[in-house]
Write a protein that holds these residues in place. Structure first.
Motif, short mmCIF file in Angstrom:
data_model
loop_
_atom_site.label_atom_id
_atom_site.label_comp_id
_atom_site.label_asym_id
_atom_site.label_seq_id
_atom_site.Cartn_x
_atom_site.Cartn_y
_atom_site.Cartn_z
N VAL A 102 1.02 -1.02 -0.31
CA VAL A 102 0.31 0.00 0.01
C VAL A 102 0.75 1.38 0.23
O VAL A 102 1.98 1.00 -0.26
CB VAL A 102 -1.44 -0.15 1.48
N ASP A 151 0.30 3.94 2.21
CA ASP A 151 0.40 4.58 3.60
C ASP A 151 -1.08 3.23 4.79
O ASP A 151 -2.15 3.40 4.29
CB ASP A 151 -0.10 5.64 3.87
N VAL A 152 -0.36 2.79 5.04
CA VAL A 152 -1.48 1.94 5.67
C VAL A 152 -2.65 2.57 6.32
O VAL A 152 -3.33 2.00 6.05
CB VAL A 152 -0.54 0.91 7.05
N GLU A 153 -2.22 3.59 7.11
CA GLU A 153 -3.63 3.76 8.17
C GLU A 153 -4.82 4.01 7.04
O GLU A 153 -5.83 4.01 7.36
CB GLU A 153 -3.07 4.98 9.17
N ARG A 209 -3.63 -7.67 10.49
CA ARG A 209 -3.11 -6.82 9.34
C ARG A 209 -1.66 -7.64 8.44
O ARG A 209 -0.83 -6.69 8.25
CB ARG A 209 -2.26 -5.38 9.60
N THR A 238 5.00 -0.70 2.49
CA THR A 238 3.90 0.14 2.05
C THR A 238 5.43 0.61 0.99
O THR A 238 6.66 0.00 0.54
CB THR A 238 4.81 1.51 2.82
N CYS A 262 -5.12 2.98 4.00
CA CYS A 262 -5.55 2.54 2.59
C CYS A 262 -6.72 1.02 3.04
O CYS A 262 -7.56 1.15 2.83
CB CYS A 262 -4.48 1.84 2.48
N LEU A 263 -6.47 1.24 5.15
CA LEU A 263 -7.29 0.58 5.90
C LEU A 263 -8.33 0.91 6.80
O LEU A 263 -8.92 1.40 7.84
CB LEU A 263 -6.66 -0.67 6.41
N GLU A 276 -8.87 -6.91 6.25
CA GLU A 276 -8.55 -5.90 7.62
C GLU A 276 -9.40 -7.00 8.28
O GLU A 276 -9.60 -8.26 9.40
CB GLU A 276 -7.98 -4.96 8.33
N HIS A 318 -8.93 -2.90 3.84
CA HIS A 318 -9.77 -2.03 4.77
C HIS A 318 -11.13 -3.60 4.57
O HIS A 318 -11.16 -4.47 6.15
CB HIS A 318 -10.81 -1.09 4.64
N LEU A 359 -0.26 -7.48 5.00
CA LEU A 359 -0.03 -6.32 4.13
C LEU A 359 1.91 -6.51 4.44
O LEU A 359 2.56 -6.62 5.37
CB LEU A 359 -0.23 -5.14 5.13
#
Length: 343
Positions: free
Chosen positions: A255, A257-259, A278, A284, A261-262, A272, A269, A281
């Motif tokens: 991804v 950016d993790v936060e 997570r 990044t 994208c989820l 997850e 999302h 994943l």
């Protein structure tokens, strides 16, 4: 603060934005890479996007992406982008946007730019960068398939070909035969090498492509069979909501950016929520660029970029500087009026 420190305010229309970016594909990909690296080292501020939704227009939304970019071309700002899918039936583009640039020293906005072009450009440049970096440990794709054939698909194809990619075959699939034919016509006019094939189904497109670009307006997953990806393609999942959790969980996932994208019901999302964690994943794109993550071969590889506001700022600042350098900045005289504290 003195009056002399207040910046002028410019409004830059789409014609000037397009002129500033034309023929600069390699430079913009480099700029996007530089911005991802800054993001990876914490030299950006990129809070969550804010979604304005409408009970009477459930398919529509307007998104605010505030951000701050550090580095040598520091700038703060906000992208305000709408997505009204019903526009397409009326013959006008689905998305429209403006980008506001703010001076980091005073906080004053100093430019408003037409930003649908900037948004498409940074998306395409991000896709081209990811395609290059994520194929360095696997075979370079020779066939590409586009699922969804709108503006983003056109820009991605342009950025790939302008940065050295060529394909033996270009596949197309769209739920609209008219849109698929329009994209086929564009590809023919572009004179890019490779046979162009319009596929009747998404399954045909996916199975016949080593590199797959999803650029749809899908709100929920519509691709649900992991078996379609058993040939281990690279998937640029730009529209974020096409793939079922089962496909995501069966793939190697990168991804931006993790936060970011989820959330917001993206496929990642949903994965997850389905898996309770997570672990699916791998990392990044900034981690890939820094050499901390290397995706293994032998699995489907999915890149899901939520789209960071700092990328829009970087491209917007580039456009502003180009227009200003050529002495063509369209300044709005007297835009800021009340500049004395006591009149």
């Amino acid at each position: 603060m003195s009056e002399a420190s207040v910046p002028s305010f410019a409004v830059i229309p789409g014609t000037q934005v397009a002129d500033a970016l034309r023929g600069r594909e390699r430079r913009i990909v480099d700029l996007v890479e530089e911005t991802y690296r800054l993001h990876g080292t914490g030299d950006t501020v990129n809070p969550p996007s804010y979604f304005l939704r409408f009970p009477d227009r459930p398919s529509a939304r307007i998104i605010a992406l505030p951000a701050a970019l550090g580095g040598p071309a520091a700038v703060d700002g906000l992208k305000w982008i709408s997505s009204f899918p019903e526009n397409v039936a009326a013959g006008i583009p689905r998305a429209s946007a403006v980008l506001i640039l703010n001076d980091p020293e005073t906080g004053y906005p100093f430019a408003c730019l037409e930003s649908s072009i900037i948004s498409a450009t940074r998306t395409a440049a991000s896709a081209a960068l990811a395609a290059d970096r994520l194929t360095r440990t696997r075979s370079r794709p020779r066939t590409i398939g586009f699922c969804g054939t709108g503006l983003i698909a056109r820009y991605v194809h342009r950025y790939l070909t302008a940065t050295g990619w060529s394909f033996d075959e270009v596949g197309i699939h769209d739920v609209s035969a008219e849109h698929a034919e329009g994209f086929r016509s564009y590809l023919t006019r572009s004179e890019a090498p490779g046979k162009v094939t319009v596929h009747a189904s998404a399954a045909e497109l996916i199975r016949s492509s080593d590199l797959i670009v999803f650029a749809t307006v899908a709100a929920v997953p519509h691709i649900t069979d992991p078996g379609w990806f058993e040939h281990n393609p690279l998937v640029l999942h730009l529209s974020l909501r096409d793939l079922s959790p089962e496909i995501i969980l069966d793939a190697v996932n990168i991804v931006d950016d993790v936060e970011h994208c989820l959330k917001a019901g993206t496929s990642a999302h949903l994965a997850e929520q389905a898996s309770g964690g997570r672990e699916f994943l791998l990392g990044t794109l900034p981690e890939v660029l820094a050499g901390r993550v290397s995706p293994p071969a032998g699995h489907p590889l999915v890149f899901s970029p939520f789209g960071l506001g700092v990328l829009d700022l970087a491209v917007g600042r580039f456009v502003y500087d180009e227009v200003s350098h050529h002495g063509e900045l369209p300044v709005v005289e007297g835009f800021f009026h009340e500049l004395r504290r006591y009149g």
